[in-house]
Write a protein that holds these residues in place. Sequence first.
Motif, PDB file in Angstrom:
ATOM      1  N   ILE A   5       0.863  -1.174   0.000  1.00  0.00           N
ATOM      2  CA  ILE A   5       0.000   0.000   0.000  1.00  0.00           C
ATOM      3  C   ILE A   5       0.896   1.220   0.000  1.00  0.00           C
ATOM      4  O   ILE A   5       1.244   1.748   1.046  1.00  0.00           O
ATOM      5  CB  ILE A   5      -0.934  -0.009   1.221  1.00  0.00           C
ATOM      6  CG1 ILE A   5      -1.718  -1.312   1.265  1.00  0.00           C
ATOM      7  CG2 ILE A   5      -1.877   1.173   1.205  1.00  0.00           C
ATOM      8  CD1 ILE A   5      -2.605  -1.435   2.475  1.00  0.00           C
ATOM      9  N   LEU A   6       1.291   1.646  -1.187  1.00  0.00           N
ATOM     10  CA  LEU A   6       2.273   2.706  -1.317  1.00  0.00           C
ATOM     11  C   LEU A   6       1.742   3.786  -2.236  1.00  0.00           C
ATOM     12  O   LEU A   6       1.339   3.512  -3.341  1.00  0.00           O
ATOM     13  CB  LEU A   6       3.576   2.137  -1.887  1.00  0.00           C
ATOM     14  CG  LEU A   6       4.198   1.030  -1.038  1.00  0.00           C
ATOM     15  CD1 LEU A   6       5.279   0.335  -1.825  1.00  0.00           C
ATOM     16  CD2 LEU A   6       4.757   1.569   0.244  1.00  0.00           C
ATOM     17  N   LYS A   7       1.760   5.011  -1.770  1.00  0.00           N
ATOM     18  CA  LYS A   7       1.202   6.080  -2.577  1.00  0.00           C
ATOM     19  C   LYS A   7       2.153   7.249  -2.751  1.00  0.00           C
ATOM     20  O   LYS A   7       2.131   7.913  -3.753  1.00  0.00           O
ATOM     21  CB  LYS A   7      -0.102   6.599  -1.942  1.00  0.00           C
ATOM     22  CG  LYS A   7      -1.135   5.519  -1.704  1.00  0.00           C
ATOM     23  CD  LYS A   7      -2.408   6.131  -1.159  1.00  0.00           C
ATOM     24  CE  LYS A   7      -3.431   5.069  -0.802  1.00  0.00           C
ATOM     25  NZ  LYS A   7      -3.098   4.347   0.407  1.00  0.00           N
ATOM     26  N   PHE A   8       2.982   7.532  -1.747  1.00  0.00           N
ATOM     27  CA  PHE A   8       3.760   8.742  -1.774  1.00  0.00           C
ATOM     28  C   PHE A   8       5.246   8.450  -1.923  1.00  0.00           C
ATOM     29  O   PHE A   8       5.731   7.412  -1.507  1.00  0.00           O
ATOM     30  CB  PHE A   8       3.545   9.548  -0.490  1.00  0.00           C
ATOM     31  CG  PHE A   8       2.134  10.018  -0.342  1.00  0.00           C
ATOM     32  CD1 PHE A   8       1.559  10.809  -1.321  1.00  0.00           C
ATOM     33  CD2 PHE A   8       1.381   9.656   0.758  1.00  0.00           C
ATOM     34  CE1 PHE A   8       0.266  11.240  -1.193  1.00  0.00           C
ATOM     35  CE2 PHE A   8       0.080  10.088   0.890  1.00  0.00           C
ATOM     36  CZ  PHE A   8      -0.481  10.892  -0.087  1.00  0.00           C
ATOM     37  N   PRO A   9       5.998   9.398  -2.504  1.00  0.00           N
ATOM     38  CA  PRO A   9       7.429   9.198  -2.672  1.00  0.00           C
ATOM     39  C   PRO A   9       8.222   9.261  -1.392  1.00  0.00           C
ATOM     40  O   PRO A   9       9.360   8.896  -1.366  1.00  0.00           O
ATOM     41  CB  PRO A   9       7.820  10.344  -3.618  1.00  0.00           C
ATOM     42  CG  PRO A   9       6.788  11.386  -3.402  1.00  0.00           C
ATOM     43  CD  PRO A   9       5.535  10.637  -3.090  1.00  0.00           C
ATOM     44  N   PHE A  10       7.629   9.744  -0.315  1.00  0.00           N
ATOM     45  CA  PHE A  10       8.367   9.887   0.932  1.00  0.00           C
ATOM     46  C   PHE A  10       7.532   9.389   2.104  1.00  0.00           C
ATOM     47  O   PHE A  10       6.323   9.532   2.125  1.00  0.00           O
ATOM     48  CB  PHE A  10       8.710  11.356   1.198  1.00  0.00           C
ATOM     49  CG  PHE A  10       9.525  11.972   0.115  1.00  0.00           C
ATOM     50  CD1 PHE A  10      10.878  11.758   0.064  1.00  0.00           C
ATOM     51  CD2 PHE A  10       8.925  12.758  -0.859  1.00  0.00           C
ATOM     52  CE1 PHE A  10      11.634  12.334  -0.936  1.00  0.00           C
ATOM     53  CE2 PHE A  10       9.675  13.328  -1.856  1.00  0.00           C
ATOM     54  CZ  PHE A  10      11.035  13.107  -1.888  1.00  0.00           C
ATOM     55  N   PRO A 360       2.700  -5.767   4.365  1.00  0.00           N
ATOM     56  CA  PRO A 360       1.545  -6.227   5.139  1.00  0.00           C
ATOM     57  C   PRO A 360       0.779  -7.305   4.376  1.00  0.00           C
ATOM     58  O   PRO A 360       0.723  -7.294   3.140  1.00  0.00           O
ATOM     59  CB  PRO A 360       0.700  -4.965   5.296  1.00  0.00           C
ATOM     60  CG  PRO A 360       1.089  -4.114   4.133  1.00  0.00           C
ATOM     61  CD  PRO A 360       2.547  -4.380   3.899  1.00  0.00           C
ATOM     62  N   GLN A 361       0.185  -8.242   5.106  1.00  0.00           N
ATOM     63  CA  GLN A 361      -0.541  -9.341   4.479  1.00  0.00           C
ATOM     64  C   GLN A 361      -1.721  -8.852   3.651  1.00  0.00           C
ATOM     65  O   GLN A 361      -2.089  -9.475   2.651  1.00  0.00           O
ATOM     66  CB  GLN A 361      -1.028 -10.321   5.559  1.00  0.00           C
ATOM     67  CG  GLN A 361       0.072 -11.123   6.211  1.00  0.00           C
ATOM     68  CD  GLN A 361       0.822 -11.998   5.213  1.00  0.00           C
ATOM     69  OE1 GLN A 361       0.214 -12.630   4.333  1.00  0.00           O
ATOM     70  NE2 GLN A 361       2.142 -12.037   5.346  1.00  0.00           N
ATOM     71  N   ILE A 362      -2.309  -7.726   4.050  1.00  0.00           N
ATOM     72  CA  ILE A 362      -3.471  -7.229   3.314  1.00  0.00           C
ATOM     73  C   ILE A 362      -3.111  -6.882   1.876  1.00  0.00           C
ATOM     74  O   ILE A 362      -3.967  -6.918   0.976  1.00  0.00           O
ATOM     75  CB  ILE A 362      -4.064  -5.996   4.034  1.00  0.00           C
ATOM     76  CG1 ILE A 362      -5.422  -5.635   3.421  1.00  0.00           C
ATOM     77  CG2 ILE A 362      -3.095  -4.827   3.988  1.00  0.00           C
ATOM     78  CD1 ILE A 362      -6.127  -4.509   4.151  1.00  0.00           C
ATOM     79  N   ILE A 366      -5.264  -7.196  -2.197  1.00  0.00           N
ATOM     80  CA  ILE A 366      -5.706  -6.031  -2.947  1.00  0.00           C
ATOM     81  C   ILE A 366      -5.075  -6.063  -4.337  1.00  0.00           C
ATOM     82  O   ILE A 366      -3.856  -6.179  -4.458  1.00  0.00           O
ATOM     83  CB  ILE A 366      -5.315  -4.732  -2.215  1.00  0.00           C
ATOM     84  CG1 ILE A 366      -5.956  -4.708  -0.828  1.00  0.00           C
ATOM     85  CG2 ILE A 366      -5.750  -3.503  -3.019  1.00  0.00           C
ATOM     86  CD1 ILE A 366      -5.562  -3.493  -0.003  1.00  0.00           C
ATOM     87  N   PRO A 367      -5.873  -5.965  -5.410  1.00  0.00           N
ATOM     88  CA  PRO A 367      -5.312  -6.030  -6.772  1.00  0.00           C
ATOM     89  C   PRO A 367      -4.397  -4.842  -7.054  1.00  0.00           C
ATOM     90  O   PRO A 367      -4.608  -3.738  -6.549  1.00  0.00           O
ATOM     91  CB  PRO A 367      -6.553  -6.008  -7.667  1.00  0.00           C
ATOM     92  CG  PRO A 367      -7.627  -5.393  -6.834  1.00  0.00           C
ATOM     93  CD  PRO A 367      -7.343  -5.805  -5.423  1.00  0.00           C
ATOM     94  N   GLU A 368      -3.391  -5.079  -7.887  1.00  0.00           N
ATOM     95  CA  GLU A 368      -2.394  -4.043  -8.156  1.00  0.00           C
ATOM     96  C   GLU A 368      -3.000  -2.843  -8.870  1.00  0.00           C
ATOM     97  O   GLU A 368      -2.555  -1.707  -8.672  1.00  0.00           O
ATOM     98  CB  GLU A 368      -1.244  -4.616  -8.985  1.00  0.00           C
ATOM     99  CG  GLU A 368      -0.059  -3.681  -9.084  1.00  0.00           C
ATOM    100  CD  GLU A 368       1.192  -4.348  -9.613  1.00  0.00           C
ATOM    101  OE1 GLU A 368       2.300  -3.913  -9.253  1.00  0.00           O
ATOM    102  OE2 GLU A 368       1.064  -5.311 -10.395  1.00  0.00           O
ATOM    103  N   TRP A 369      -4.036  -3.062  -9.705  1.00  0.00           N
ATOM    104  CA  TRP A 369      -4.620  -1.938 -10.420  1.00  0.00           C
ATOM    105  C   TRP A 369      -5.189  -0.905  -9.450  1.00  0.00           C
ATOM    106  O   TRP A 369      -5.228   0.295  -9.760  1.00  0.00           O
ATOM    107  CB  TRP A 369      -5.698  -2.396 -11.409  1.00  0.00           C
ATOM    108  CG  TRP A 369      -6.896  -3.065 -10.810  1.00  0.00           C
ATOM    109  CD1 TRP A 369      -7.119  -4.396 -10.720  1.00  0.00           C
ATOM    110  CD2 TRP A 369      -8.038  -2.438 -10.213  1.00  0.00           C
ATOM    111  NE1 TRP A 369      -8.319  -4.650 -10.096  1.00  0.00           N
ATOM    112  CE2 TRP A 369      -8.909  -3.460  -9.783  1.00  0.00           C
ATOM    113  CE3 TRP A 369      -8.412  -1.115  -9.993  1.00  0.00           C
ATOM    114  CZ2 TRP A 369     -10.116  -3.190  -9.147  1.00  0.00           C
ATOM    115  CZ3 TRP A 369      -9.622  -0.849  -9.362  1.00  0.00           C
ATOM    116  CH2 TRP A 369     -10.452  -1.872  -8.954  1.00  0.00           C
ATOM    117  N   PHE A 370      -5.620  -1.352  -8.272  1.00  0.00           N
ATOM    118  CA  PHE A 370      -6.152  -0.411  -7.288  1.00  0.00           C
ATOM    119  C   PHE A 370      -5.056   0.530  -6.802  1.00  0.00           C
ATOM    120  O   PHE A 370      -5.264   1.747  -6.676  1.00  0.00           O
ATOM    121  CB  PHE A 370      -6.762  -1.168  -6.111  1.00  0.00           C
ATOM    122  CG  PHE A 370      -7.278  -0.269  -5.017  1.00  0.00           C
ATOM    123  CD1 PHE A 370      -8.513   0.348  -5.129  1.00  0.00           C
ATOM    124  CD2 PHE A 370      -6.521  -0.016  -3.884  1.00  0.00           C
ATOM    125  CE1 PHE A 370      -8.992   1.192  -4.131  1.00  0.00           C
ATOM    126  CE2 PHE A 370      -6.986   0.811  -2.881  1.00  0.00           C
ATOM    127  CZ  PHE A 370      -8.230   1.414  -3.007  1.00  0.00           C
TER     128      PHE A 370
END
Length: 558
Positions: A5-10, A360-362, A366-370
């Motif tokens: 679950i990664l969204k930001f560069p920092f 994380p296991q979650i 969760i599909p990668e496209w999300f």
Amino acid sequence: MASPILKFPFLSHTTSLSKPLALYPLSLTPKPRKASRPIHVKQQQQQQGSIKCHAVTDLTSGNTVPSSIEDQSKGEDNDDHLVLVGPSSEEERRGEREVADYDWTEEWYPLYLTKDVPDDAPLGLTVFDKQVVLYKDGQGELRCFEDRCPHRLAKLSEGQLIDGRLECLYHGWQFEGEGNCVKIPQLPANAKIPQSACVKTYEVRESQGVVWVWMSLKSQPNINKLPWFENFARPGFKDSSAVHELPYDHSILLENLMDPAHIPISHDRTDLSAKRENAQPLRFEVTERTDRGFAGWWGGGDAQTLPNFLRFEAPCVLSNNREFIDKKGVKQYFSGLFLCRPAGQGKSMLIVRFGGTAMPQIANWIPEWFFHQRGCTVFEQDMGFLSSQNEVLMKEKVPTKKLYLNLRSSDTWVAEYRKWMDKTGHGMPYHFGHNTISLPELPAVVEHAPAGLVAGVSASFPAKGGTGTMHAPNLANRYFRHVIHCKGCSGALKAFNSWKRALSAISLALTALAILVSGRQWKAALLVSTSLCLAGVFACSTLIKMSTTNFIRTHRRF
């Protein structure tokens, strides 16, 4: 592959290590540095071949450069010098600068993710002002040509692959992997193909899931310059990677990616780590300055240590890394990697890679496209600011020193990057440095969409890159910025459309049966089934909209 679950560069400077670090884009760094008072880093000795000269702003327009904000403040009774980024060396204080030996063509540029290169079609791409075409030959080998047929200059990327050969669809000339023409349909049977009927070829390499191109046609590829990222080769390291095409200059994109201070404001509540009330001064420590880039530590202004390690490497590679010891005493590594490619004036393409050794296991559910769509939202939140910034730089035609107010507590990396461009920009087609600029020699070429109603509708069909009349080709649209470059997201979008059509047809059939049957129980069952199908249609429509519609801030919505 698990997708973090990664969204930001920092990693947000407000995030505690007690939180699940796998939620953030981090990676390997040297041991975190303890926070210290800002210090000057001694200018490294000039590399062989470098020269010193007085800093002269290159303005092709001949206009007089207005006084900088720093110059205007001289002699005034203020403390601006305490909060603004100042000269980073004695040479800069004396009005001198170091000019490095640099040629932009003698570098490796990231073209595409290997997994997303089409198997059955050529791919047109751009590096600065050079147009290239990438494709796979009959043996699956990656090939890269100049995107121009030697016959009448038609784009080869508009062509097709026939038996592993690239065919120009204008007159049917075909080229094999080394660039030689092997077929000209209009040539008499007893005539030989002219030796000059060949295309220029570029060397490409695949490394760690990325396709890189060496842009020089004069010098042999320097393998030592091919980037290698240690974290991505570690056992257990998993990452989520995506390609984004963006409507602003690559230098503005890199500025944005190396700017952690904007995250709590611009991306407020997009992620648990981004909250505007947590915006605060940051602390930076530059530890390296070379002709190839710079590196250093950063963290929150009140942090006991500087846990984040940022590195910029020529020509346009940026990484933000971190490591920590988990509860089991095992060292874990996290990384945010940004591979930028200049894609012409006012355009850039970015390969984003977030990953780590502890996810994380979650993330497995969760599909990668999300995750990709969430990433699109982040870029769209910044797009308005960065596009307008691009316009101002082109309009004002002056170095950033005359326009920016770089704060020590937020903009240190931005100032370092623009000063690096002062050193190397003379070897680029164009650049905007801290003290110098060189403007593009030629204006940007605008490729217009087909004229007329019928042509416009035709261009919106899938064969031309569209998915319907509401998605006409437009770089500002999420579909054309990301989805067409991602096999996973384009496949998911096709599946959503198929399910929507199927469920719509089933709901119509069930409604018709409900009208025809006489039993109340049958009518009720059929109507309930119809409702469920319509709910599925609504869900598919929502997912389609997510893949094709930009994020719009609430106060900007009509």
